[in-house]
Write a protein that holds these residues in place. Structure first.
Motif: not given
Length: 577
Positions: A14-22, A458-465, A472-473, A499-503
């Motif tokens: 499994v290769e995960l991207a630096p940004g958003f991996t689904v 998710l809302a908390v993490e977005v505000v807190f990011a 990584t989240y 944008r600020s973390a690996q997801v």
């Protein structure tokens, strides 16, 4: 990350991207094993039931890129791990018998170290794993980091004062609880010093007294011996016919003097007899003086023996026979210093008591500053989270922070109350959720359903990011129970967080998957396993096919493909936030 013999996965990378991996795939294809693998890699519980049927062990290996100087990198280096160009290699093995082993940076380590690293590396949110921000202590820490210097600066000063207060209180407790023991020790020292002061011993005194007692105890025998010796050397006045050594020596010397001129050797002997005569006269004189001075004095002998008895008692209590009076004197000097220290404890207790009172006043003042800063940040944080929830299909949900204080009779006096306090201050912090109008705010763990809880997190993490994010989240089906516009907004918010973390997101919603920077799909082979080629990174055309399958259940449906292309286009379009 490489996964072998875990669940339905035979061997997959499994290769995960630096940004958003689904991560998507059919139900039962093994998407959850990706989440489980990350959990194992970072200290999760080892369940032997996860080992693939027929295999002896499951292995998960991962390569993590760590920023230089990050807490995780420092902790790994402390454990003896080695970094490979800034990358940390981690592996976890789980045997079918239940044994578990962990390696970090080429070194075997306790599994607990993976847990420590995981705390700094990843935040996991899933339907059954929403614990990170559910604990009040975590919520307080999250609020403090969000508040930034407004809380950090007074909290740092508060903790400095708090540490000093604990030191002072600990010393006071020791001094006061040991007051009886210290008083008893002081009384014993004082008694001993008074006893020694009354006796006034002198170093070496007992040796001189022993010699004097020996002499006085044998005075008659000594006097008689001295008289006999004196008579033998100088003659007995009472016996004119007695022959003494002096007379005989004189005769010998005169005989040699008469002929000394004829032989030098004989002359030398005559000179030596002359010297002997002088010495004999001196000894005879000293014996006469000794006999005159020697007096059998029973009174003096009794005084000497009494003094020796006093010294013997002191030696038994405060010294030893080997050390003598010098040891008693040394004990007295050391005990005087100790007594001064013990006598000063009362004064020290008073001083420490005054310092403790002053520290408690200062600590209460700083606790008030920390609380005020927290209240200010709590309002802003809650408003921002509530705004995020509006966009996540929870338009009427409201999040609030409840800051409370617990009463404690032994606590800090603050605003007319005696409240409990600790290294964190005096505030108990908890996030409350009112999911709809009219609903009473309740702790988020109790006030939200599974899907709502994921969105709140998710809302908390977005505000807190932006404040202090982990690198990584991981969200496991954070979109459960939602669809339509809400699903689109969840995807948008996850993209914002990326944008600020690996997801990393495991999802079944195409609206969410469309926002990913990298799309992985898990596919099983005909025999029901997932091989290395079973976890694929999709290109644009393959993404359209997968999204179409997720939308319509048909990979090649024209309507499904059109909808999938529309989703991708909307997700890639420039957007604010």
């Amino acid at each position: 990350m490489r996964i072998r013999d875990l669940g339905v996965i035979d061997d997959a990378v499994v290769e995960l991207a630096p940004g958003f991996t689904v991560v998507t795939g059919e139900t039962g294809a093994g998407k959850t094993m990706v989440v489980t693998s990350l959990g194992l890699l970072l200290g999760g519980r080892a369940d032997p039931g996860l080992v693939r049927a027929g295999a002896t062990r499951a292995v998960v290996e991962g390569r993590l890129n760590l920023p230089a100087g990050s807490p995780a990198a420092r902790r790994a280096l402390e454990a003896g791990a080695e970094l490979d160009d800034g990358a940390l290699l981690i592996s976890r093995t789980v045997s079918a018998e239940g044994r578990s082993r962990a390696h970090v940076g080429g070194r075997s380590v306790p599994v607990g170290l993976l847990t420590e690293l995981g705390e700094d590396l990843i935040a996991v949110h899933g339907q059954t794993d929403q614990q990170r921000l559910l604990r009040p202590s975590r919520q307080r820490a999250a609020l403090d980091r969000y508040a930034g210097e407004a809380v950090a600066e007074p909290l740092a000063r508060y903790r400095t004062v708090h540490r000093r207060l604990r030191e002072v209180a600990g010393t006071l407790e020791e001094l006061t609880t040991r007051a009886r023991e210290r008083a008893q020790e002081a009384d014993l020292l004082r008694f001993g010093l008074e006893e020694i002061a009354a006796a006034e011993p002198v170093a070496g005194e007992e040796i001189e007294l022993a010699a004097e007692a020996e002499r006085l105890g044998h005075a008659d025998a000594l006097s008689s011996a001295a008289a006999v010796a004196h008579a033998a050397l100088a003659g007995d006045p009472a016996d004119p016919d007695s022959v003494d050594a002096g007379t005989l020596l004189g005769q010998a010397r005169r005989a040699l003097e008469a002929v000394r001129g004829h032989d030098e050797r004989l002359a030398a002997l005559a000179d030596r007899l002359t010297e002997v005569g002088y010495l004999l006269a001196d000894v005879a004189g000293d014996l006469a003086l000794y006999a005159d001075d020697l007096d059998a004095d029973p009174v003096r002998l009794a005084a000497v023996e009494e003094r020796r008895s006093v010294l013997a008692q002191l030696l038994r209590k405060y010294g030893s026979l080997e050390g003598g009076s010098a040891e008693v004197v040394a004990w007295a000097e050391a005990s005087a210093l100790r007594l001064a220290e013990l006598d000063g404890d009362d004064e020290r207790i008073d001083e420490l008591g005054e310092e403790e009172a002053a520290l408690r006043v200062e600590l209460a003042k700083l606790a008030g500053e920390v609380s005020a800063a927290r209240h200010g940040a709590a309002g802003r944080f809650a408003e921002a989270v509530s705004a995020e929830l509006t966009e996540l299909a929870m338009p009427h949900a409201r999040v609030t922070f409840e800051l409370t204080r617990l009463d404690d009779p032994a606590g800090l006096e603050l605003e007319g109350r005696s409240v409990a306090y600790g290294s964190h201050g005096v505030d108990e912090v908890e996030v409350l959720l009112a999911p709809h109008p009219g609903a009473a705010p309740r702790p988020i763990a109790k006030g939200a359903s599974g899907g709502e809880l994921s969105r709140v997190m998710l809302a908390v993490e977005v505000v807190f990011a932006g404040a202090d994010p982990v690198p990584t989240y991981l969200f496991d089906e954070v979109d459960a129970g939602v669809g339509g516009k809400a699903a689109v907004e969840i995807g948008r918010r996850l993209a914002k967080l990326a944008r600020s973390a690996q997801v990393v997101v495991v999802t079944h919603l195409p609206q969410v998957a469309a926002f990913a920077d990298r799309h992985l799909v898990v596919e099983k082979t005909n025999d029901g396993t997932v091989t290395r080629s079973g976890v694929k990174t999709l290109d644009d055309e393959q993404r359209v096919r997968e999204l179409s399958r997720m939308l319509a259940g048909l990979e090649d449906s024209e309507l499904g493909r059109a909808h999938a292309e529309e989703l991708l286009a909307a997700a890639r379009a420039p957007r604010e936030g």
